[in-house]
Scaffold this active site. Structure first.
Site, short mmCIF file in Angstrom:
data_model
loop_
_atom_site.label_atom_id
_atom_site.label_comp_id
_atom_site.label_asym_id
_atom_site.label_seq_id
_atom_site.Cartn_x
_atom_site.Cartn_y
_atom_site.Cartn_z
N HIS A 63 0.86 -1.18 0.00
CA HIS A 63 0.00 0.00 0.00
C HIS A 63 0.90 1.23 0.00
CE1 HIS A 63 -1.57 3.25 2.74
NE2 HIS A 63 -2.49 3.28 1.80
N GLY A 104 -18.02 12.13 -0.47
CA GLY A 104 -18.73 11.84 -1.72
C GLY A 104 -17.84 11.39 -2.85
#
Length: 280
Positions: free
Chosen positions: A118, A263
């Site tokens: 990662h 969002g």
């Protein structure tokens, strides 16, 4: 489209350029393994809750012979945090406006003897501005040589800027990438840093060096291990370990929460989840 100033533009351009170079390096590994796999890129747009443009990004995913699933995302978003979430973000408690740009990468490998990984680096601005990010190695079957080389390269990047960085950021990674309900670390660590404020140029230079260190060392480790033989028992260990990885990212990871609360694109946010995992 978001209107960006010189610093925001420089950070976004760097993250996008780093994405291009990483994806090219990963595709070259696939070529060498006899695979024609390439990244598929999907752009996405974000709308702020008030209906104004909120930026967006590009999700890149490749499924190949060496990389069972690797995602490399870049995003540049801005607007206003909603509700109480603003109070949890550095500098946004009194003014919910924000800007964020960055790169996020997770690679799940086919061969259990090749470590997953990662990496992310980012630049954020609220009433304050800072860099953050890091990289950590996540092998299902840890190898001391890989762990040592990965940490040594990150230490080299840190030491070029401040000898205190590596021990501080290594501990931060050890503390952060821990699964409390399992009582285990997610992998063998790396570095993690956040709220690197102060001089923009200094923080940006360090963040670039973290990206360069990752691009240097991880492909070397992949090439070292990708042709090693593995067993079905190795695969079972890998799939069980991936279950732990998924638990961390869904329960504790701050980046996942940030994406959901602002969002972002759901597929890009959940790109980090492995293609297969088991819970036994």
């Amino acid at each position: 489209m978001l209107e960006l100033d010189q610093q925001q533009t420089a950070a976004r351009s760097w993250f996008e350029a780093l994405r291009d170079r990483i994806c090219a390096a990963f595709e070259a590994i696939e070529r060498d393994a006899g695979s024609d796999a390439r990244f598929d890129y999907t752009p996405w747009d974000r709308t702020d809750p008030d209906g104004s443009p909120g930026g967006g990004g590009v999700r890149g995913v490749m499924k190949g012979k060496v990389f069972e699933k690797v995602g490399v995302n870049v995003s540049t978003v801005g607007g206003r945090f909603e509700g109480e979430f603003a109070k949890s973000i550095h500098g946004a408690g009194e003014d919910p406006r924000f800007f964020a740009t960055g790169i996020s990468l997770v690679a799940h490998m086919t061969n259990p003897r090749v470590p997953a990984v990662h990496m992310n680096t980012r630049f954020l601005r609220t009433t304050k501005q800072w860099f953050g990010g890091g990289a950590d190695l996540n092998p299902p079957l840890p190898r001391a040589e890989d762990t040592a080389d990965f940490h040594a390269r990150l230490k080299q990047a840190c030491d070029a800027h401040d000898p205190a960085y590596y021990p501080r950021f290594k501990k931060w990674a050890d503390d952060y990438f821990f699964i409390p309900h399992r009582g285990v670390h997610r992998g063998v660590g790396g570095i993690f840093y956040d709220h690197l404020e102060g001089d923009f140029d200094a923080g940006f230079a360090f963040t670039r060096d973290v990206g360069e260190a990752f691009l240097d060392i991880f492909p070397q480790i992949v090439r070292r291990r990708m042709d090693e033989p593995w067993t079905e028992e190795d695969r079972r260990s890998q799939l069980a370990w991936r279950g732990r990885y998924a638990e961390f990212n869904l329960v504790y990871d701050r980046g996942t929460l940030f994406g959901l609360k602002t969002g972002g694109n759901i597929d890009a946010i959940l790109m980090s989840l492995p293609p297969l995992a088991t819970w036994e």
